[in-house]
Design a protein around this motif. Structure first.
Motif, PDB file in Angstrom:
ATOM      1  N   LEU A   1      34.693  32.343  40.872  1.00 55.63           N
ATOM      2  CA  LEU A   1      33.987  33.246  41.787  1.00 55.63           C
ATOM      3  C   LEU A   1      33.263  32.467  42.890  1.00 55.63           C
ATOM      4  O   LEU A   1      33.287  32.862  44.050  1.00 55.63           O
TER       5      LEU A   1
ATOM      6  N   GLY B   1      38.705  39.451  33.954  1.00 59.24           N
ATOM      7  CA  GLY B   1      38.239  40.272  35.068  1.00 59.24           C
ATOM      8  C   GLY B   1      38.262  39.510  36.387  1.00 59.24           C
ATOM      9  O   GLY B   1      38.593  40.073  37.430  1.00 59.24           O
ATOM     10  N   VAL B   2      37.914  38.228  36.341  1.00 57.33           N
ATOM     11  CA  VAL B   2      37.959  37.400  37.544  1.00 57.33           C
ATOM     12  C   VAL B   2      39.410  37.209  37.983  1.00 57.33           C
ATOM     13  O   VAL B   2      39.713  37.240  39.177  1.00 57.33           O
TER      14      VAL B   2
ATOM     15  N   GLU C   1      41.737  39.390  37.629  1.00 55.26           N
ATOM     16  CA  GLU C   1      42.077  40.649  38.306  1.00 55.26           C
ATOM     17  C   GLU C   1      41.454  40.710  39.702  1.00 55.26           C
ATOM     18  O   GLU C   1      42.078  41.192  40.642  1.00 55.26           O
ATOM     19  N   TYR C   2      40.236  40.231  39.832  1.00 55.47           N
ATOM     20  CA  TYR C   2      39.575  40.190  41.136  1.00 55.47           C
ATOM     21  C   TYR C   2      40.399  39.361  42.121  1.00 55.47           C
ATOM     22  O   TYR C   2      40.591  39.752  43.275  1.00 55.47           O
ATOM     23  N   TYR C   3      40.885  38.223  41.688  1.00 51.48           N
ATOM     24  CA  TYR C   3      41.712  37.381  42.552  1.00 51.48           C
ATOM     25  C   TYR C   3      42.950  38.138  43.029  1.00 51.48           C
ATOM     26  O   TYR C   3      43.371  37.996  44.177  1.00 51.48           O
TER      27      TYR C   3
ATOM     28  N   THR D   1      43.131  41.333  43.557  1.00 50.17           N
ATOM     29  CA  THR D   1      42.706  42.317  44.567  1.00 50.17           C
ATOM     30  C   THR D   1      42.445  41.678  45.924  1.00 50.17           C
ATOM     31  O   THR D   1      42.586  42.336  46.951  1.00 50.17           O
TER      32      THR D   1
END
Length: 165
Positions: free
Chosen positions: A26, A58-59, A61-63, A65
């Motif tokens: 992050l 979750g991180v 998945e963030y990447y 997006t």
């Protein structure tokens, strides 16, 4: 920031050995977005070792997006097959933060040090508990790695060691 100011990279590749909850991923994403740098992140992390590490997914998945590259090699870092699963053979920054016992850090250094092109980072370079964390600094010294910078938190505890390649 010093690294960015001196080298002015337009792209960064970051390999983390032993990610915990994706905090460094992050931080990398935020830093690179602020500076307009493209980036990719990879980690060798054995997810079964700690059930509290699930936020790393979750991180990941963030990447997705934000359209950034995120590779999770779910393996103990000392497993030779882990290297074969990495998308690159070289990374601008390699951050060693896996198992902090001396023998494990020593192996991580032997395996992943050659992958660093610009910077080799270490976490917890100063002991919190004399039995577990003191192996990091000992392994660094034995590998004859000079820490160019040390960022120590709370006096002599924990800290980040930076070696410029």
């Amino acid at each position: 920031d010093t690294y960015y100011t001196e080298r002015k990279p337009t792209h960064l590749s970051f390999l983390e050995i032993g990610a915990y909850k994706g905090l460094w991923a992050l931080a990398l994403a935020e830093f690179c977005k602020q500076k307009g740098i493209t980036f990719e992140y990879a980690t060798v992390t054995y997810m079964e070792q700690d059930p509290n590490n699930n936020p790393l997914y979750g991180v990941q998945e963030y990447y997705k997006t934000i359209g950034a590259s995120f590779t999770l090699v779910n393996s103990p870092s000392q497993n030779p097959a882990a290297l074969e699963q990495l998308p690159q053979t070289k990374y601008n920054i390699v951050f060693i933060d896996g198992d902090h016992r001396y023998e494990m850090v020593k192996e991580d250094i032997e395996i992943y040090r050659p992958l660093a092109t610009d910077m080799l980072l270490f976490h917890d370079i100063r002991p919190i508990f004399t039995d577990a964390s003191c192996g990091v600094y000992q392994a660094i010294e034995e590998a004859e790695i000079t820490l160019d910078e040390q960022i120590i938190v709370d006096g002599q505890w924990m800290g980040i060691g930076i070696h410029y390649v």
